[in-house]
Each structure stands twice: as C-alpha cells, then as structure tokens.
Motif scaffolding. Structure first.
Motif, PDB file in Angstrom:
ATOM      1  N   PRO A  18      48.694  66.835  29.891  1.00 25.26           N
ATOM      2  CA  PRO A  18      49.808  65.868  30.038  1.00 25.26           C
ATOM      3  C   PRO A  18      50.383  65.416  28.701  1.00 25.26           C
ATOM      4  CG  PRO A  18      48.027  65.335  31.548  1.00 25.26           C
ATOM      5  CD  PRO A  18      47.506  66.392  30.647  1.00 25.26           C
ATOM      6  N   VAL A  19      49.525  65.226  27.706  1.00 20.07           N
ATOM      7  CA  VAL A  19      50.009  64.808  26.388  1.00 20.07           C
ATOM      8  C   VAL A  19      50.832  65.932  25.756  1.00 20.07           C
ATOM      9  CG1 VAL A  19      49.324  64.149  24.047  1.00 20.07           C
ATOM     10  CG2 VAL A  19      48.145  63.169  26.018  1.00 20.07           C
ATOM     11  N   GLN A  20      50.346  67.156  25.874  1.00 19.91           N
ATOM     12  CA  GLN A  20      51.105  68.286  25.342  1.00 19.91           C
ATOM     13  C   GLN A  20      52.456  68.410  26.042  1.00 19.91           C
ATOM     14  OE1 GLN A  20      49.054  72.092  24.761  1.00 19.91           O
ATOM     15  NE2 GLN A  20      47.086  71.046  25.019  1.00 19.91           N
ATOM     16  N   LEU A  21      52.476  68.183  27.356  1.00 19.05           N
ATOM     17  CA  LEU A  21      53.740  68.248  28.097  1.00 19.05           C
ATOM     18  C   LEU A  21      54.702  67.162  27.627  1.00 19.05           C
ATOM     19  CD1 LEU A  21      55.528  69.356  30.364  1.00 19.05           C
ATOM     20  CD2 LEU A  21      54.293  67.871  31.970  1.00 19.05           C
ATOM     21  N   ILE A  81      54.794  86.167  24.520  1.00 19.64           N
ATOM     22  CA  ILE A  81      53.744  86.144  25.550  1.00 19.64           C
ATOM     23  C   ILE A  81      52.501  86.870  25.051  1.00 19.64           C
ATOM     24  CG2 ILE A  81      53.112  86.975  27.844  1.00 19.64           C
ATOM     25  CD1 ILE A  81      56.039  86.537  28.651  1.00 19.64           C
ATOM     26  N   LEU A  82      52.700  88.058  24.475  1.00 22.71           N
ATOM     27  CA  LEU A  82      51.562  88.849  24.001  1.00 22.71           C
ATOM     28  C   LEU A  82      50.822  88.157  22.867  1.00 22.71           C
ATOM     29  CD1 LEU A  82      53.170  92.426  24.031  1.00 22.71           C
ATOM     30  CD2 LEU A  82      51.633  91.413  25.725  1.00 22.71           C
ATOM     31  N   GLN A  83      51.571  87.394  22.039  1.00 19.20           N
ATOM     32  CA  GLN A  83      50.963  86.722  20.907  1.00 19.20           C
ATOM     33  C   GLN A  83      50.614  85.260  21.192  1.00 19.20           C
ATOM     34  OE1 GLN A  83      50.146  88.322  18.097  1.00 19.20           O
ATOM     35  NE2 GLN A  83      50.953  90.232  18.933  1.00 19.20           N
ATOM     36  N   ARG A  84      50.824  84.833  22.440  1.00 19.44           N
ATOM     37  CA  ARG A  84      50.547  83.445  22.837  1.00 19.44           C
ATOM     38  C   ARG A  84      51.232  82.450  21.904  1.00 19.44           C
ATOM     39  NH1 ARG A  84      44.019  84.337  23.735  1.00 19.44           N
ATOM     40  NH2 ARG A  84      44.238  86.083  25.184  1.00 19.44           N
ATOM     41  N   ASP A  85      52.455  82.779  21.575  1.00 19.60           N
ATOM     42  CA  ASP A  85      53.258  81.923  20.699  1.00 19.60           C
ATOM     43  C   ASP A  85      54.026  80.952  21.586  1.00 19.60           C
ATOM     44  OD1 ASP A  85      54.512  80.851  18.551  1.00 19.60           O
ATOM     45  OD2 ASP A  85      55.285  82.733  17.754  1.00 19.60           O
ATOM     46  N   PHE A  86      53.358  79.884  21.990  1.00 19.12           N
ATOM     47  CA  PHE A  86      53.896  78.974  22.995  1.00 19.12           C
ATOM     48  C   PHE A  86      55.229  78.369  22.584  1.00 19.12           C
ATOM     49  CE2 PHE A  86      49.331  77.885  24.577  1.00 19.12           C
ATOM     50  CZ  PHE A  86      49.244  79.148  25.135  1.00 19.12           C
ATOM     51  N   ALA A  87      55.366  77.963  21.342  1.00 18.72           N
ATOM     52  CA  ALA A  87      56.580  77.277  20.898  1.00 18.72           C
ATOM     53  C   ALA A  87      57.803  78.177  21.062  1.00 18.72           C
ATOM     54  CB  ALA A  87      56.435  76.842  19.440  1.00 18.72           C
ATOM     55  N   VAL A  88      57.680  79.430  20.626  1.00 16.50           N
ATOM     56  CA  VAL A  88      58.812  80.359  20.726  1.00 16.50           C
ATOM     57  C   VAL A  88      59.089  80.707  22.182  1.00 16.50           C
ATOM     58  CG1 VAL A  88      59.685  82.632  20.048  1.00 16.50           C
ATOM     59  CG2 VAL A  88      58.342  81.285  18.436  1.00 16.50           C
ATOM     60  N   LEU A  89      58.037  80.921  22.961  1.00 19.20           N
ATOM     61  CA  LEU A  89      58.223  81.256  24.377  1.00 19.20           C
ATOM     62  C   LEU A  89      58.929  80.136  25.117  1.00 19.20           C
ATOM     63  CD1 LEU A  89      57.737  83.038  26.843  1.00 19.20           C
ATOM     64  CD2 LEU A  89      55.460  82.004  27.056  1.00 19.20           C
ATOM     65  N   GLN A  90      58.487  78.903  24.909  1.00 22.95           N
ATOM     66  CA  GLN A  90      59.111  77.768  25.584  1.00 22.95           C
ATOM     67  C   GLN A  90      60.560  77.593  25.162  1.00 22.95           C
ATOM     68  OE1 GLN A  90      54.891  75.250  25.940  1.00 22.95           O
ATOM     69  NE2 GLN A  90      56.394  74.755  24.389  1.00 22.95           N
ATOM     70  N   ALA A  91      60.838  77.779  23.880  1.00 21.70           N
ATOM     71  CA  ALA A  91      62.215  77.659  23.399  1.00 21.70           C
ATOM     72  C   ALA A  91      63.087  78.770  23.990  1.00 21.70           C
ATOM     73  CB  ALA A  91      62.241  77.727  21.872  1.00 21.70           C
ATOM     74  N   THR A 126      59.697  65.608  24.900  1.00 23.69           N
ATOM     75  CA  THR A 126      60.388  64.745  23.936  1.00 23.69           C
ATOM     76  C   THR A 126      60.972  65.538  22.775  1.00 23.69           C
ATOM     77  OG1 THR A 126      58.246  64.315  22.879  1.00 23.69           O
ATOM     78  CG2 THR A 126      59.039  62.705  24.501  1.00 23.69           C
ATOM     79  N   GLN A 127      60.254  66.559  22.338  1.00 26.87           N
ATOM     80  CA  GLN A 127      60.775  67.390  21.248  1.00 26.87           C
ATOM     81  C   GLN A 127      61.916  68.278  21.726  1.00 26.87           C
ATOM     82  OE1 GLN A 127      57.296  69.442  19.828  1.00 26.87           O
ATOM     83  NE2 GLN A 127      56.616  67.740  18.549  1.00 26.87           N
ATOM     84  N   ALA A 128      61.801  68.799  22.969  1.00 27.87           N
ATOM     85  CA  ALA A 128      62.860  69.653  23.506  1.00 27.87           C
ATOM     86  C   ALA A 128      64.160  68.880  23.659  1.00 27.87           C
ATOM     87  CB  ALA A 128      62.429  70.237  24.856  1.00 27.87           C
ATOM     88  N   ALA A 129      64.045  67.592  23.990  1.00 30.99           N
ATOM     89  CA  ALA A 129      65.249  66.770  24.114  1.00 30.99           C
ATOM     90  C   ALA A 129      65.980  66.654  22.782  1.00 30.99           C
ATOM     91  CB  ALA A 129      64.876  65.380  24.632  1.00 30.99           C
ATOM     92  N   GLN A 130      65.266  66.879  21.687  1.00 31.05           N
ATOM     93  CA  GLN A 130      65.870  66.843  20.355  1.00 31.05           C
ATOM     94  C   GLN A 130      66.105  68.254  19.805  1.00 31.05           C
ATOM     95  OE1 GLN A 130      63.466  64.220  17.811  1.00 31.05           O
ATOM     96  NE2 GLN A 130      62.679  63.223  19.634  1.00 31.05           N
ATOM     97  N   LEU A 131      65.967  69.258  20.679  1.00 32.43           N
ATOM     98  CA  LEU A 131      66.102  70.672  20.293  1.00 32.43           C
ATOM     99  C   LEU A 131      65.109  71.056  19.204  1.00 32.43           C
ATOM    100  CD1 LEU A 131      69.981  71.193  20.332  1.00 32.43           C
ATOM    101  CD2 LEU A 131      68.312  71.679  22.134  1.00 32.43           C
ATOM    102  N   ASP A 132      63.942  70.441  19.268  1.00 32.55           N
ATOM    103  CA  ASP A 132      62.870  70.768  18.333  1.00 32.55           C
ATOM    104  C   ASP A 132      61.697  71.306  19.133  1.00 32.55           C
ATOM    105  OD1 ASP A 132      61.008  70.989  16.352  1.00 32.55           O
ATOM    106  OD2 ASP A 132      60.704  68.829  16.081  1.00 32.55           O
ATOM    107  N   PHE A 133      61.459  72.613  19.033  1.00 32.57           N
ATOM    108  CA  PHE A 133      60.403  73.245  19.820  1.00 32.57           C
ATOM    109  C   PHE A 133      59.169  73.569  18.986  1.00 32.57           C
ATOM    110  CE2 PHE A 133      64.400  74.146  21.921  1.00 32.57           C
ATOM    111  CZ  PHE A 133      64.123  73.832  23.236  1.00 32.57           C
ATOM    112  N   THR A 172      65.186  78.257  15.579  1.00 37.52           N
ATOM    113  CA  THR A 172      65.926  79.192  14.732  1.00 37.52           C
ATOM    114  C   THR A 172      65.697  80.629  15.182  1.00 37.52           C
ATOM    115  OG1 THR A 172      65.761  77.691  12.841  1.00 37.52           O
ATOM    116  CG2 THR A 172      66.245  79.994  12.373  1.00 37.52           C
ATOM    117  N   MET A 173      64.463  80.985  15.502  1.00 39.75           N
ATOM    118  CA  MET A 173      64.161  82.353  15.936  1.00 39.75           C
ATOM    119  C   MET A 173      64.903  82.694  17.219  1.00 39.75           C
ATOM    120  SD  MET A 173      60.061  82.597  15.148  1.00 39.75           S
ATOM    121  CE  MET A 173      59.959  84.274  15.802  1.00 39.75           C
TER     122      MET A 173
END
Length: 309
Positions: free
Chosen positions: A61-64, A266-276, A69-76, A88-89
C-alpha cells in the motif's frame, strides 16, 4: 457537445484507473528485482540496502501511494537498468511507436478507400471477389506469423530488407509497416465496401447519375463522403489497437518503440519504466478514443444523442 464530451471522458476514465492499479500489482508478480540486480553472493545487508534505496522494503500500500502521488506529478522514478528518468525513456520511445502506427494507418485507410470503393462500385464482379478474398485473408493473418515470414523470406532468404533497427533508408520501414498494415487494411476494405454498397443504392446517388455525373464523382464525391462514419469508427479502433499491439512487431524487428521498452522492462523487472510506459500508453489510447468519439459526433449528430444521460 460539451455534455457529450464530459460524459465520454468520465466513462472512459474508469478503465484508465483499473489499468493504473492493474499494472502496479501485476508488475510485482514478476518477482523481486533484488534477485535480478544483485549477485547471488550479496549479503543480507546489501540486499536490504538495495531494497531501501528503491523503496522495495515498504509495504505494497505504501508503494502504491508513492506511485500514485509521483505519477500525478509525471514523476515515475528512475530506471533500475540505466539510472535514467523513467519518464524520459518512455517519452523518447513513444514517438517512434506513434510514427509507425501513424504511417501504417494512413496507408491502410488510403488503400482501403480505393480498393473498397472499386469493389462496391461493381458488386459480385471479378474485382469485388478478388478484393473480398484478399481482405478476408489479410484480416485473418496473425501479426507475429506475418512478421516471422517476412523476416524469413525477405530478410534471410532474399536478403532484400533489413530485419531490425531503425538505422538506414526507407527500406527499414517496409517489414514493420507491412506487418502492422495487413490486418487493418483487410478489415477496412470490408467496412468501406459494405458502407459503399448501401450508399451507391441511395436515392441521392441515383439522382446524381441521372444528371450525368461520372463514375468518379458518384463514387468519391457522393457515396464515399456519406459512408465515412463507420469507416472512421473502425479506423479509430484499429489505430488504438495498433498503438497497443505494436509490442509484438517492435520486439520481432528490434524497433525501439514503447512496445519493446515494455517487454525489456518486464524481463528486467524495471518497475518504474514499465509503470510509466503502460500509464502513458493508456492515457494516449484514452485520448485517441475521445478524439474518435468527438469526430463521430461532429460528423453525425445522432451519436451525441445516443449517449445516455
């Protein structure tokens, strides 16, 4: 129009919320990034330090909450692979996908309007039967099979076309565009033909013919103009599908677009890039759907009246 637009935005925004939540949860089912980015010899202290540095030691829940909150600021956040900004990527990769999808749909629409109109002008003729056979075949061929066959025949067998990358001349576009083009072209030919057959038998077309209007003016000046609404609807849906379905094509051809970026993340478990990547893609699809609905409403006022209160 304002009321119509507001209702469409609200109804379309609900799936967007589920996409945002779904990608967050599903990404974490791929495994713990700590196991992938640290060696097997890493100590528990090193693993704990890595998790704390990237927020993986927080509860879900904290991670969510941090994600929203970061996504609302376009910061992933930053990429675990490259250390670059995830936003940027994604923004660097997304125009490449849009170029591919835009060129594909432009060629598909132009080709379908020509072939479908010619087939409808002479129903049950040889041209109509050939167009019907080719369009149904094209609409039925899976993208991945056509891509693999294209690489095998034109890339490996005949050595005529490059099979990956974006460096080179116009030839680099041939296989990716042809792979994405074949299904939308087949579907749109059927839609254009069906709409045109009905339009060509309408009273206003018969009046135009009785006044001596030529075949070109009858087909493209009268019938086609009044058959554009269903074509626009299907073309809009297919465009959304191209943006969403470019994953396979970009992966096969090494096309550095948003689809390949998603697979690599997905293959690299790069959550930030995947979510963005998923969120920005979903927002783009959301905007395209709204744009298609607005265009339909402007062309046909009955569409606005059909939206429930």
């Amino acid at each position: 129009m304002t009321t119509f637009l507001r209702k469409r935005i609200i109804s379309s925004a609900i799936p967007l919320v589920f996409v945002v939540l779904g990608v967050f949860c599903l990404a974490r089912l791929t495994g713990n990034p700590v196991d992938l980015y640290l060696p097997l010899s890493a100590t528990p202290e090193q693993r704990a330090e890595f998790s704390a540095a990237h927020g993986f030691d927080d509860s879900v829940p904290v991670q969510l909450w941090h994600y929203l909150t970061q996504a609302a600021q376009l910061d992933f956040g930053t990429s675990l692979r490259t250390g670059q900004s995830a936003t940027t990527m994604v923004l660097d990769a997304f125009p490449v996908t849009l170029q591919l999808a835009g060129m594909t749909m432009l060629l598909a629409i132009l080709g379908a309007l020509l072939v479908g109109s010619l087939a409808a002008y002479r129903p049950n003729s040889l041209i109509d039967r050939i167009a019907g056979l080719l369009s149904m075949t094209a609409a039925s061929i899976p993208d991945f099979w056509f891509a693999i066959m294209g690489v095998l025949v034109f890339g490996v067998g005949l050595d005529l076309l490059p099979t990956s990358g974006t460096l080179g001349g116009p030839e680099i576009w041939v296989l990716p565009v042809a792979t994405l083009l074949i299904r939308p072209f087949g579907v749109l030919v059927q839609v254009v033909r069906g709409s045109m057959v009905g339009a060509l038998s309408a009273p206003y077309v018969k009046v135009a013919r009785s006044k001596g209007a030529g075949a070109g003016r009858v087909v493209f000046g009268h019938a086609l103009r009044n058959s554009v609404t269903p074509v626009l609807t299907v073309a809009g849906d297919l465009t959304v599908g191209l943006v969403n379905g470019a994953v396979i094509v970009e992966t096969i051809f090494g096309w550095p677009g948003i689809g390949k970026l998603m697979i690599d993340s997905i293959l690299q478990r790069d959550f930030a890039v995947l979510q963005a990547a998923v969120l920005i893609t979903a927002v783009t699809i959301f905007a395209l759907n709204i744009l298609v609905d607005v265009c339909q409403a402007l062309i046909d006022p009955r569409v606005r009246q059909a939206v429930p209160a």
